[in-house]
Every structure is written in C-alpha cells, then in structure tokens.
Motif scaffolding. Structure first.
Motif, PDB file in Angstrom:
ATOM      1  N   TRP A 139      87.410  72.013  44.145  1.00  0.00           N
ATOM      2  CA  TRP A 139      86.770  73.315  44.430  1.00  0.00           C
ATOM      3  C   TRP A 139      87.519  74.440  43.732  1.00  0.00           C
ATOM      4  N   MET A 140      88.843  74.477  43.885  1.00  0.00           N
ATOM      5  CA  MET A 140      89.633  75.560  43.284  1.00  0.00           C
ATOM      6  C   MET A 140      89.669  75.439  41.754  1.00  0.00           C
ATOM      7  N   LEU A 141      89.684  74.221  41.244  1.00  0.00           N
ATOM      8  CA  LEU A 141      89.612  74.035  39.787  1.00  0.00           C
ATOM      9  C   LEU A 141      88.281  74.566  39.249  1.00  0.00           C
ATOM     10  N   ALA A 142      87.196  74.248  39.948  1.00  0.00           N
ATOM     11  CA  ALA A 142      85.880  74.734  39.524  1.00  0.00           C
ATOM     12  C   ALA A 142      85.797  76.254  39.623  1.00  0.00           C
ATOM     13  N   LEU A 143      86.356  76.812  40.682  1.00  0.00           N
ATOM     14  CA  LEU A 143      86.324  78.263  40.862  1.00  0.00           C
ATOM     15  C   LEU A 143      87.110  78.960  39.751  1.00  0.00           C
ATOM     16  N   ALA A 144      88.261  78.391  39.395  1.00  0.00           N
ATOM     17  CA  ALA A 144      89.051  78.967  38.309  1.00  0.00           C
ATOM     18  C   ALA A 144      88.296  78.891  36.987  1.00  0.00           C
ATOM     19  N   GLN A 145      87.569  77.797  36.786  1.00  0.00           N
ATOM     20  CA  GLN A 145      86.815  77.629  35.549  1.00  0.00           C
ATOM     21  C   GLN A 145      85.661  78.615  35.459  1.00  0.00           C
ATOM     22  N   LEU A 183      79.321  74.848  46.800  1.00  0.00           N
ATOM     23  CA  LEU A 183      79.931  75.425  45.604  1.00  0.00           C
ATOM     24  C   LEU A 183      78.920  75.458  44.462  1.00  0.00           C
ATOM     25  N   GLY A 184      78.216  74.346  44.258  1.00  0.00           N
ATOM     26  CA  GLY A 184      77.179  74.327  43.235  1.00  0.00           C
ATOM     27  C   GLY A 184      76.059  75.299  43.545  1.00  0.00           C
ATOM     28  N   PHE A 185      75.719  75.404  44.822  1.00  0.00           N
ATOM     29  CA  PHE A 185      74.674  76.339  45.246  1.00  0.00           C
ATOM     30  C   PHE A 185      75.062  77.772  44.922  1.00  0.00           C
ATOM     31  N   ARG A 285      79.815  88.859  43.585  1.00  0.00           N
ATOM     32  CA  ARG A 285      78.667  88.004  43.892  1.00  0.00           C
ATOM     33  C   ARG A 285      79.069  86.530  43.886  1.00  0.00           C
ATOM     34  N   LEU A 286      79.853  86.120  42.900  1.00  0.00           N
ATOM     35  CA  LEU A 286      80.258  84.718  42.798  1.00  0.00           C
ATOM     36  C   LEU A 286      80.994  84.263  44.051  1.00  0.00           C
ATOM     37  N   PHE A 287      82.010  85.004  44.455  1.00  0.00           N
ATOM     38  CA  PHE A 287      82.826  84.569  45.591  1.00  0.00           C
ATOM     39  C   PHE A 287      82.050  84.600  46.901  1.00  0.00           C
ATOM     40  N   LEU A 288      81.196  85.593  47.078  1.00  0.00           N
ATOM     41  CA  LEU A 288      80.404  85.647  48.299  1.00  0.00           C
ATOM     42  C   LEU A 288      79.332  84.567  48.312  1.00  0.00           C
ATOM     43  N   PHE A 289      78.718  84.297  47.174  1.00  0.00           N
ATOM     44  CA  PHE A 289      77.711  83.244  47.099  1.00  0.00           C
ATOM     45  C   PHE A 289      78.316  81.857  47.356  1.00  0.00           C
ATOM     46  N   CYS A 290      79.573  81.670  46.978  1.00  0.00           N
ATOM     47  CA  CYS A 290      80.208  80.358  47.143  1.00  0.00           C
ATOM     48  C   CYS A 290      80.858  80.189  48.512  1.00  0.00           C
ATOM     49  N   SER A 291      80.876  81.226  49.322  1.00  0.00           N
ATOM     50  CA  SER A 291      81.575  81.139  50.611  1.00  0.00           C
ATOM     51  C   SER A 291      80.692  81.424  51.819  1.00  0.00           C
ATOM     52  N   ILE A 292      79.937  82.509  51.790  1.00  0.00           N
ATOM     53  CA  ILE A 292      79.169  82.919  52.971  1.00  0.00           C
ATOM     54  C   ILE A 292      78.081  81.912  53.354  1.00  0.00           C
ATOM     55  N   PRO A 293      77.313  81.339  52.408  1.00  0.00           N
ATOM     56  CA  PRO A 293      76.325  80.328  52.820  1.00  0.00           C
ATOM     57  C   PRO A 293      76.952  79.152  53.555  1.00  0.00           C
ATOM     58  N   HIS A 310      87.473  73.212  61.261  1.00  0.00           N
ATOM     59  CA  HIS A 310      88.017  73.230  59.895  1.00  0.00           C
ATOM     60  C   HIS A 310      86.936  73.080  58.833  1.00  0.00           C
ATOM     61  N   TRP A 311      85.707  72.827  59.235  1.00  0.00           N
ATOM     62  CA  TRP A 311      84.628  72.722  58.247  1.00  0.00           C
ATOM     63  C   TRP A 311      84.407  74.038  57.508  1.00  0.00           C
ATOM     64  N   THR A 312      84.782  75.152  58.112  1.00  0.00           N
ATOM     65  CA  THR A 312      84.622  76.456  57.446  1.00  0.00           C
ATOM     66  C   THR A 312      85.804  76.782  56.537  1.00  0.00           C
ATOM     67  N   GLY A 313      86.785  75.903  56.459  1.00  0.00           N
ATOM     68  CA  GLY A 313      87.981  76.162  55.663  1.00  0.00           C
ATOM     69  C   GLY A 313      87.716  76.566  54.218  1.00  0.00           C
ATOM     70  N   PRO A 314      86.803  75.887  53.501  1.00  0.00           N
ATOM     71  CA  PRO A 314      86.536  76.279  52.110  1.00  0.00           C
ATOM     72  C   PRO A 314      86.069  77.722  51.955  1.00  0.00           C
ATOM     73  N   THR A 315      85.415  78.268  52.992  1.00  0.00           N
ATOM     74  CA  THR A 315      85.005  79.677  52.937  1.00  0.00           C
ATOM     75  C   THR A 315      86.211  80.588  52.746  1.00  0.00           C
ATOM     76  N   TYR A 316      87.227  80.392  53.558  1.00  0.00           N
ATOM     77  CA  TYR A 316      88.399  81.272  53.508  1.00  0.00           C
ATOM     78  C   TYR A 316      89.271  80.982  52.292  1.00  0.00           C
ATOM     79  N   MET A 317      89.339  79.729  51.877  1.00  0.00           N
ATOM     80  CA  MET A 317      90.088  79.401  50.666  1.00  0.00           C
ATOM     81  C   MET A 317      89.438  80.048  49.442  1.00  0.00           C
ATOM     82  N   THR A 318      88.112  80.141  49.449  1.00  0.00           N
ATOM     83  CA  THR A 318      87.395  80.780  48.355  1.00  0.00           C
ATOM     84  C   THR A 318      87.650  82.280  48.327  1.00  0.00           C
ATOM     85  N   LEU A 319      87.622  82.900  49.490  1.00  0.00           N
ATOM     86  CA  LEU A 319      87.773  84.351  49.565  1.00  0.00           C
ATOM     87  C   LEU A 319      89.213  84.807  49.371  1.00  0.00           C
ATOM     88  N   LEU A 320      90.175  83.910  49.566  1.00  0.00           N
ATOM     89  CA  LEU A 320      91.581  84.306  49.527  1.00  0.00           C
ATOM     90  C   LEU A 320      92.014  84.926  48.198  1.00  0.00           C
TER      91      LEU A 320
END
Length: 375
Positions: A139-145, A183-185, A285-293, A310-320
C-alpha cells in the motif's frame, strides 16, 4: 536519547533512519522474548501449507513467511515475525518519502516517528504475523509511486514503466488483503474526476491489467473450493443495526493509532486541507479518495455486522504522510513534534511493560474460554 530536529538541521534522513533502526532492533528483541499470539499461530500454520488463497484472506502473509522461515523449515517467533518487521521498515521509509515529496524533509521525519509510535503501524502491520504487514507495505509503496506520478509533468505521467510498477504494487496489496481494493478504487477516482488524460496513456492500462491480476488467485481458489472466503466474509453482515459496535470500532480504531499520534493526524490534516482545498489540489483528492471510502465501508460493516477495529488502520496510515506535511503550515509546529514524540515514548514504554507483565505475572488473565475472531 530522544532525537530532536535541532540536533540534525541538515540530516533529516538520518533522523528518520534512526527511528527505523531503533524500531527494528526493539521489535527483534520483542519477537525473541514473546510467544506467538493466537492469531499469529493461525497465520503461521500457513507457512507449512502454502496455497493460492485461504478461506479468510489471500496468501500474502504465507508468501512472506516462506522467505523468512526458509520455506517453512525453520519457524520460530523471530523468523516468522522477521518478514513483518522488515515490512515495517519499508513502510516507514515510504511514509518519509511521501511526506518529503509533499512538504519537504523538515517535516517528513515526523511521519517516520509517528508510524513507529502507532500500535497499528508498528505492531499489527509491522511486527505481528498478520496479513496487514504485506498489505501496508504494498500500500505505501503504491502510494509513494502514485504521488511521484502526480508530481511529474502531465505529459510524463503514467509511462509504461510507471504503470507496470504501480500495477505490481496494487497486485501485491490485493494478494495480501481485500482492503487493497480500496487503494485501487481511490486511484481510479482520481483518474475519473480530475486526471482523465491518464486514460490516453498505455501505462494506465498496464497498471489496471497487472493490478487486477492480483485478485485472480483468490477468485480461482474460491471457485475451485466452493467460495469459502465469500461465505465467511459475507456472513459477517447481519440484519440488525448496531450503533454501539460502530462507535466502538471507530474510537477503538483511533486508539490503535495511539491517541498522541491522532493529534498529529487530525491537526495536520486540517492544516493541509485548509491550505490545499479538495477541489484545487490533486494530492488532497488522492489521499482522501484512498482513505475515506475504506473508513466508511468498515463503519458500515460494524453497523450491520461483525468487524474488528484494526480494519480501519490503512485509513490512518494513508493520511499520516499528508498530516505530517500539513504541519509545515502550523504557527507552532513544535507542538505536533512534542505530541508525536510523546506518543512514540508512550508506545515503547507500554511494550516493555506489557512484555514484563506477560512473562512474570503469575496468574491467568482474561476469560478462560477463548474467542476466536480472525483479523
């Protein structure tokens, strides 16, 4: 000794690197002195019996263990957890890189320190034998890319190479946990709403094809075995509304990020959005689209069925990383530094205390009848 920015005015990478190294060493020691937890025992069994997918999650964590346990021939608490520990270092490095791209290295080190101070980022996705470890690494590798792609000239966005690399990281995320779909969404929403020129790029279609291939092993395995994953995950959804469960998971999910770090996430996010409005900034837009949904979907599941905080964990890791970048606009950024530093120390001391408690407390804690609830 706590590292402060005043000690390294020109060496922000060194500051972040020290947090990575300290966290790596502490977690290796913790892995040696603590036994497997219940969920870890369950996922460690996968190292003995590798399949393309399993009834509750894809095979990402099993593949990761294959490397660190020498194809399942040397399974110990350390070797099984070594994969997630290495994954954690990658996640921290990517968070630093993303925040650096957004606002510079003088605030990017906050993202590195914050992740190593988060129970979800540092333990669930960075130490325990859990599917979240390979998920959040991909997830973080894709976000960085995708952040790197957005930062380039329009005519150079989504070259074939960029599309293939992003597609590969998306595929790895999907092979780790179904959360990868969000993330793809999110990236797809960016393409639909504001970056329609991506649809004219060969690299964009390469990304879609390679990324979608990551879900094929799950689909084929489920079709061959009578769709157990679909039945199991679908069985979590009920008919009744449970407001108490939803609020429990919402606040417990925030607690999994460390209340001190949540000050950085909320405050930094507000500062970033205030200075980079949703409609004007592609990164926002990118970070909110990848986290809030993802957050909304998990809250919906909690409202109607059975879920885990902990299922919501990727949301906060994305926004951090976005929040860390937002502190560059703060009138007194030292406040966020102090809160994050306090959260880092709080988690490290809590880990030491819990380890000593678990090894030397002479009595049994909790219910005698265990509850099995896989994450």
């Amino acid at each position: 000794m706590t590292i402060t920015p005043k000690q390294h005015q020109e060496n922000w990478e060194r500051v972040a690197l020290r947090y990575i190294i300290i966290a790596f060493i502490l977690k290796c020691v913790l892995a040696v002195v603590t036994e497997f937890m219940n969920d870890e025992v369950y996922y460690t069994v996968w190292a003995y019996n590798w399949q393309w997918s399993y009834f509750d999650h894809p095979a990402g964590i099993a593949i990761l263990q294959r490397f660190t346990t020498f194809n399942g021939h040397w399974i110990t608490e350390l070797t099984a957890r070594l994969g997630p520990i290495i994954c954690s270092s990658i996640q921290v490095a990517m968070a630093f890189r993303i925040a650096d791209r957004l606002s510079g290295r003088s605030v990017a080190w906050l993202a590195a320190m914050a992740i190593t101070g988060m129970p979800y980022g540092n333990l669930i996705a960075g130490w325990m034998v859990m599917p979240d470890a390979p998920l959040m690494t991909a997830w973080m590798l894709a976000l960085a890319q995708i952040v790197s792609i957005l930062g380039g000239p329009e005519e150079e966005q989504f070259t074939t190479k960029q599309g293939m690399l992003l597609g590969l990281t998306l595929a790895l995320a999907l092979m780790s946990k179904v959360h990868g779909l969000f993330l793809g969404f999110g990236i797809g929403l960016v393409a639909i709403t504001s970056h329609r020129h991506w649809w004219k790029r060969t690299g964009w279609y390469a990304c879609i094809i390679i990324g979608a291939a990551g879900i094929l092993p799950q689909v084929l395995w489920n079709l061959h075995n009578g769709s157990p994953m679909t039945s199991y995950q679908g069985g979590r959804i009920g008919q009744r509304i449970h407001w108490d469960d939803m609020f429990r998971d919402l606040f417990a999910g925030m607690g999994y990020q460390n209340p001190f770090v949540m000050v950085l996430i909320i405050g930094g996010l507000v500062l970033w959005i205030r200075n980079n409005p949703f409609m004007r900034n592609a990164y926002t837009r990118l970070f909110l689209f990848c986290s809030i949904p993802l957050l909304l979907a998990m809250m919906g599941i909690a409202l109607y069925g059975d879920s885990l905080p902990h299922w919501t964990g990727p949301t906060y890791m994305t926004l951090l990383p976005l929040a860390a970048a937002g502190t560059a606009y703060a009138a007194k950024p030292a406040r966020y530094m102090n809160w994050t530093k306090g959260g880092w120390w709080f988690l490290q001391l809590a880990l030491v205390a819990m380890t000593l408690f678990s090894k030397y407390y002479p009595f049994t804690t909790g219910a005698l009848k265990p509850r099995f609830k896989k994450g």
